[in-house]
Design a protein around this motif. Structure first.
Motif, PDB file in Angstrom:
ATOM      1  N   HIS A 267      97.345 -11.626 126.355  1.00  0.00           N
ATOM      2  CA  HIS A 267      97.234 -10.238 125.890  1.00  0.00           C
ATOM      3  C   HIS A 267      98.518  -9.831 125.182  1.00  0.00           C
ATOM      4  O   HIS A 267      98.589  -8.761 124.602  1.00  0.00           O
ATOM      5  CB  HIS A 267      96.972  -9.311 127.081  1.00  0.00           C
ATOM      6  CG  HIS A 267      95.555  -9.369 127.543  1.00  0.00           C
ATOM      7  ND1 HIS A 267      95.193  -9.939 128.735  1.00  0.00           N
ATOM      8  CD2 HIS A 267      94.416  -8.960 126.944  1.00  0.00           C
ATOM      9  CE1 HIS A 267      93.884  -9.858 128.860  1.00  0.00           C
ATOM     10  NE2 HIS A 267      93.381  -9.278 127.789  1.00  0.00           N
TER      11      HIS A 267
ATOM     12  N   ILE B 281     100.405 -10.108 122.299  1.00  0.00           N
ATOM     13  CA  ILE B 281     100.067 -10.587 120.962  1.00  0.00           C
ATOM     14  C   ILE B 281     101.266 -11.219 120.260  1.00  0.00           C
ATOM     15  O   ILE B 281     101.120 -12.175 119.501  1.00  0.00           O
ATOM     16  CB  ILE B 281      99.451  -9.436 120.146  1.00  0.00           C
ATOM     17  CG1 ILE B 281      98.092  -9.103 120.797  1.00  0.00           C
ATOM     18  CG2 ILE B 281      99.264  -9.795 118.693  1.00  0.00           C
ATOM     19  CD1 ILE B 281      97.502  -7.818 120.343  1.00  0.00           C
ATOM     20  N   SER B 282     102.461 -10.725 120.559  1.00  0.00           N
ATOM     21  CA  SER B 282     103.644 -11.269 119.882  1.00  0.00           C
ATOM     22  C   SER B 282     103.814 -12.762 120.184  1.00  0.00           C
ATOM     23  O   SER B 282     104.306 -13.510 119.345  1.00  0.00           O
ATOM     24  CB  SER B 282     104.889 -10.500 120.296  1.00  0.00           C
ATOM     25  OG  SER B 282     105.063 -10.577 121.680  1.00  0.00           O
TER      26      SER B 282
ATOM     27  N   GLU C 219     101.607 -14.436 117.701  1.00  0.00           N
ATOM     28  CA  GLU C 219     102.093 -14.166 116.346  1.00  0.00           C
ATOM     29  C   GLU C 219     103.209 -15.142 115.965  1.00  0.00           C
ATOM     30  O   GLU C 219     103.274 -15.632 114.848  1.00  0.00           O
ATOM     31  CB  GLU C 219     102.591 -12.721 116.285  1.00  0.00           C
ATOM     32  CG  GLU C 219     102.792 -12.206 114.903  1.00  0.00           C
ATOM     33  CD  GLU C 219     102.972 -10.696 114.877  1.00  0.00           C
ATOM     34  OE1 GLU C 219     102.896 -10.050 115.950  1.00  0.00           O
ATOM     35  OE2 GLU C 219     103.193 -10.162 113.785  1.00  0.00           O
TER      36      GLU C 219
ATOM     37  N   GLU D   1      99.170  -7.058 116.102  1.00  0.00           N
ATOM     38  CA  GLU D   1      98.700  -6.040 117.034  1.00  0.00           C
ATOM     39  C   GLU D   1      97.759  -5.057 116.323  1.00  0.00           C
ATOM     40  O   GLU D   1      96.736  -4.643 116.873  1.00  0.00           O
ATOM     41  CB  GLU D   1      99.895  -5.296 117.623  1.00  0.00           C
ATOM     42  CG  GLU D   1      99.568  -4.587 118.917  1.00  0.00           C
ATOM     43  CD  GLU D   1     100.833  -4.171 119.634  1.00  0.00           C
ATOM     44  OE1 GLU D   1     101.158  -4.817 120.642  1.00  0.00           O
ATOM     45  OE2 GLU D   1     101.490  -3.219 119.180  1.00  0.00           O
ATOM     46  N   ASP D   2      98.110  -4.753 115.100  1.00  0.00           N
ATOM     47  CA  ASP D   2      97.245  -3.866 114.297  1.00  0.00           C
ATOM     48  C   ASP D   2      95.900  -4.549 114.062  1.00  0.00           C
ATOM     49  O   ASP D   2      94.853  -3.902 114.084  1.00  0.00           O
ATOM     50  CB  ASP D   2      97.909  -3.554 112.959  1.00  0.00           C
ATOM     51  CG  ASP D   2      99.222  -2.805 113.137  1.00  0.00           C
ATOM     52  OD1 ASP D   2      99.285  -1.938 114.021  1.00  0.00           O
ATOM     53  OD2 ASP D   2     100.191  -3.129 112.415  1.00  0.00           O
TER      54      ASP D   2
ATOM     55  N   TYR E  29      94.455  -6.688 115.973  1.00  0.00           N
ATOM     56  CA  TYR E  29      93.714  -6.611 117.241  1.00  0.00           C
ATOM     57  C   TYR E  29      93.059  -5.239 117.379  1.00  0.00           C
ATOM     58  O   TYR E  29      91.861  -5.118 117.674  1.00  0.00           O
ATOM     59  CB  TYR E  29      94.685  -6.871 118.407  1.00  0.00           C
ATOM     60  CG  TYR E  29      94.019  -6.988 119.751  1.00  0.00           C
ATOM     61  CD1 TYR E  29      93.596  -8.224 120.223  1.00  0.00           C
ATOM     62  CD2 TYR E  29      93.785  -5.866 120.540  1.00  0.00           C
ATOM     63  CE1 TYR E  29      92.974  -8.340 121.454  1.00  0.00           C
ATOM     64  CE2 TYR E  29      93.156  -5.962 121.752  1.00  0.00           C
ATOM     65  CZ  TYR E  29      92.762  -7.203 122.215  1.00  0.00           C
ATOM     66  OH  TYR E  29      92.137  -7.312 123.426  1.00  0.00           O
TER      67      TYR E  29
END
Lengths: 374, 291
Positions: free
Chosen positions: B190, B192-193, B196, B278-279, B281
């Motif tokens: 969860h 996200i970084s 990424e 994140e955006d 997602y």
């Protein structure tokens, strides 16, 4: 069809897995609990000594008594006992007990002990000769085999311990220690990891079975030997070669006391094995760790429930065939070696089937993890 | 090496947890993204052989993994979401146990235990301590170490960074980046970084279906022009929250700066912003976010 390789098996992996499985079974809390139980077993003979010896005498005094009065119980022996009793002050008079001579007191202790032993052997007491001095017909039943008046105090005490607290420990210890054998892997979150490692179920289950067998063997040996050692230290264990009749257990076999000890210890081992295998099996079939222990204890304790007097004979017989028979000795004292063998084989087979079913279920992908979590 | 999901479907009753998934994975790090219930864990369980598909197949180099059995599992390293420990085991015991299950001999076991402990940043003192006394982050690191035992070709990590502090997460990312060249790493998280930075490809699942599969940069580019920043007075914030998907709120000296994700600018003053994963997602899981 070509068999797929069962994962790597490096040198010594089985031994290391076995050692780690044992470590899993014995975290610190379990080690302390097991040590406390076993220490209690060792100390029990000291606590229960008076139940066999009586409160007034010492071990040394009793050994001297057996040295003086030991021998085969015959008509002449019983008449001599009656003659001695006639010459002593009334044992029911408390005043007399405190005023009698040391010599008379020792004789009185011998007579009391003899009376207790005759009762256990199912023989009439020498006291009948006191009430009927003119009696000429023999007291001992015809054909009654030779029974010795001998020092069996230690063995009597030990047999009490073995069928009491020893049996409880032999049952409870494997149940308590092995109840999380399989479902504990879910509680620890490791089942999923294990199921994704090549060949791990087989390697793990072999190590688990070996560790469980070690627990069974260890607990049986210790539950047999620790009270034996305690009894030997506090009371002494003389004459293991005496016929088993001298314990007054109603056994008709031509065994010695030593042989009976070995047979009962072997039955305790089988009982402990059955309890362990059933616990291990249930731990693969029941989601809760405590559940597997409770299920096995219930199975073992059910046959100990008192039956109503009007219960049919087959129910009484069936109850004897419950697994508790390993510990109560009912089947052993029943007098049929065939029945004993059938009983042992039956329960060993049942317990192995349950253990294998539990193992297969636990390692089957068809039973989801969630089953063990609910 | 190639791992293929072919029409992979898993049904639980009427619900399709994974629905006709067709993906091919090769070497590298794959990030698995999706809200709760999107089928990530089910997919990972099928991939590790813990669950059998209702239909479809998981193929390793063209062979069905169920048929391969141990030959496939010998290539696997797995960290489940709920990785626990045995009472009374030290860190060393846990790794030695896994090593023994994997069939490593004693010499190799000791070498691997030492190396892996170093890799995940557990000192020899830590490894000698009972795992029951470990922090959540230390347990997670130990879990990662056990998954890496015996150098698996396929590494499946379910929420590997949950409970790790930022420093530990950086260490984990570097570790995964370092080992991914020659193997397939699938990780769901969860955070996200994490994905990424290290994932070569991102798989986005929604309701059991594959929504997107692309490198992070491409996925991020797919929402270019759909992320805005706008500064609003504090009393306006609630209105915006009701009508738009807000990715972030930041107090400025003069008001509140909102990061808005949406197809259109929500205010004339909105300025396009550089999107992040994140955006992405938030954009693709608008319904889940608003629930």
């Amino acid at each position: 069809m070509r068999r797929q390789p069962a994962g790597k098996t490096g040198k010594g992996t089985g031994r290391r897995l076995y050692a780690l499985e044992l470590k899993k079974i014995f975290p610190m809390g379990n080690r302390i609990a097991a040590a406390a139980l076993l220490a209690a077993l060792f100390l029990f003979p000291f606590l229960l000594r008076s139940s066999t010896l009586g409160v007034y005498e010492t071990v040394a005094e009793r050994k001297a008594m057996y040295a003086e009065h030991g021998g085969e119980i015959t008509e002449a022996y019983l008449r001599e006992a009656a003659d001695t009793a006639r010459d002593l002050p009334d044992p029911n008079d408390p005043e007399a007990w405190f005023t009698m001579t040391e010599e008379d007191r020792k004789e009185q202790i011998w007579l009391e002990d003899l009376k207790r032993k005759l009762e256990r052997f199912g023989l009439p007491s020498y006291e009948e000769l006191l009430w009927d001095p003119e009696r000429t017909e023999p007291l001992l039943p015809e054909g009654y085999g030779p029974v010795l008046y001998a020092d069996t105090d230690g063995w009597e005490l030990y047999m009490k311990l073995q069928s009491g607290i020893g049996a409880v420990v032999s049952l409870v210890l494997p149940c308590f220690l092995l109840s999380p054998l399989l479902n504990g892997e879910v509680a620890s979150g490791m089942r999923r990891v294990i199921l994704t490692v090549a060949g791990s179920e087989r390697k793990q289950i072999r190590a688990k079975w070996c560790a469980a067998l070690t627990v069974v063997a260890g607990s049986t040996v210790l539950t047999a030997l620790l009270p034996l050692l305690g009894t030997a230290l506090c009371t002494g264990l003389t004459a293991p070669g005496l016929p088993v009749k001298n314990l007054g257990l109603g056994l008709e076999y031509e065994w010695t006391i030593g042989q009976l000890f070995l047979l009962r210890s072997f039955l305790l081992f089988l009982g402990s094995f059955t309890a362990a295998a059933l616990t291990a099996g249930f731990s693969g079939l029941i989601s809760q760790t405590v559940g597997s222990m409770v299920a096995v204890l219930a199975l073992f304790l059910m046959p100990l429930l008192p039956l109503p007097k009007e219960a049919p004979q087959w129910v009484v017989e069936a109850q004897k065939f419950g697994p508790a028979g390993f510990f109560t000795g009912d089947i052993l004292y029943d007098g049929s070696m065939t029945k004993l063998a059938v009983f042992c084989i039956l329960w060993i087979v049942i317990s192995i089937v349950v253990a294998c079913t539990g193992r297969i279920a636990f390692h089957s992908m068809k039973i989801p993890e969630e089953f063990y979590r609910n | 090496m190639e791992l293929t999901f072919k029409d992979l479907t898993k049904r639980f009753g009427r619900k399709r947890a994974v629905d006709r998934l067709n993906v091919t994975l090769t070497h590298g790090v794959y990030g698995l993204l999706g809200p709760n219930g999107s089928g990530k864990t089910t997919l990972m369980r099928m991939m590790t052989g813990l669950l059998k598909p209702t239909s479809g197949q998981v193929l390793y180099n063209g062979q069905e993994i169920g048929r391969m059995g141990d030959a496939y599992r010998a290539k696997l390293g797995f960290l489940p979401q709920e990785f626990g420990f045995y009472r009374g085991f030290t860190g060393n015991d846990m790794l030695r146990y896994i090593a023994a299950l994997k069939g490593l001999d004693e010499k190799k076991t000791e070498r691997e235990v030492k190396e892996l402990a170093e890799r995940v940043g557990l000192s020899s003192a830590d490894m000698g301590r009972l795992v029951s006394g470990y922090s959540g982050g230390m347990r997670r690191r130990l879990g990662i170490a056990q998954a890496l035992m015996d150098d698996p070709e396929i590494l499946v990590l379910d929420e590997p960074t949950a409970g790790l502090d930022p420093q530990e997460r950086v260490r984990f990312r570097n570790l995964i980046s370092g080992i991914s060249a020659s193997r397939l790493v699938l990780l769901s998280t969860h955070i996200i970084s994490d994905i990424e930075f290290i994932a070569g490809d991102v798989l986005i699942l929604r309701k059991g279906k594959l929504l997107l599969q692309a490198p992070p940069a491409e996925i991020i580019a797919s929402v270019k022009g759909k992320v805005w920043t706008v500064e609003v007075p504090p009393e306006e914030v609630e209105r915006f929250q009701k009508t738009c998907l807000i990715g972030n709120l930041r107090q400025t000296g003069t008001g509140v700066e909102l990061r808005v994700v949406g197809d259109e600018a929500t205010a004339p003053a909105a300025v396009p912003a550089e999107p992040t994963l994140e955006d992405v997602y938030l954009y693709y899981f608008r319904e889940a976010s608003s629930q």
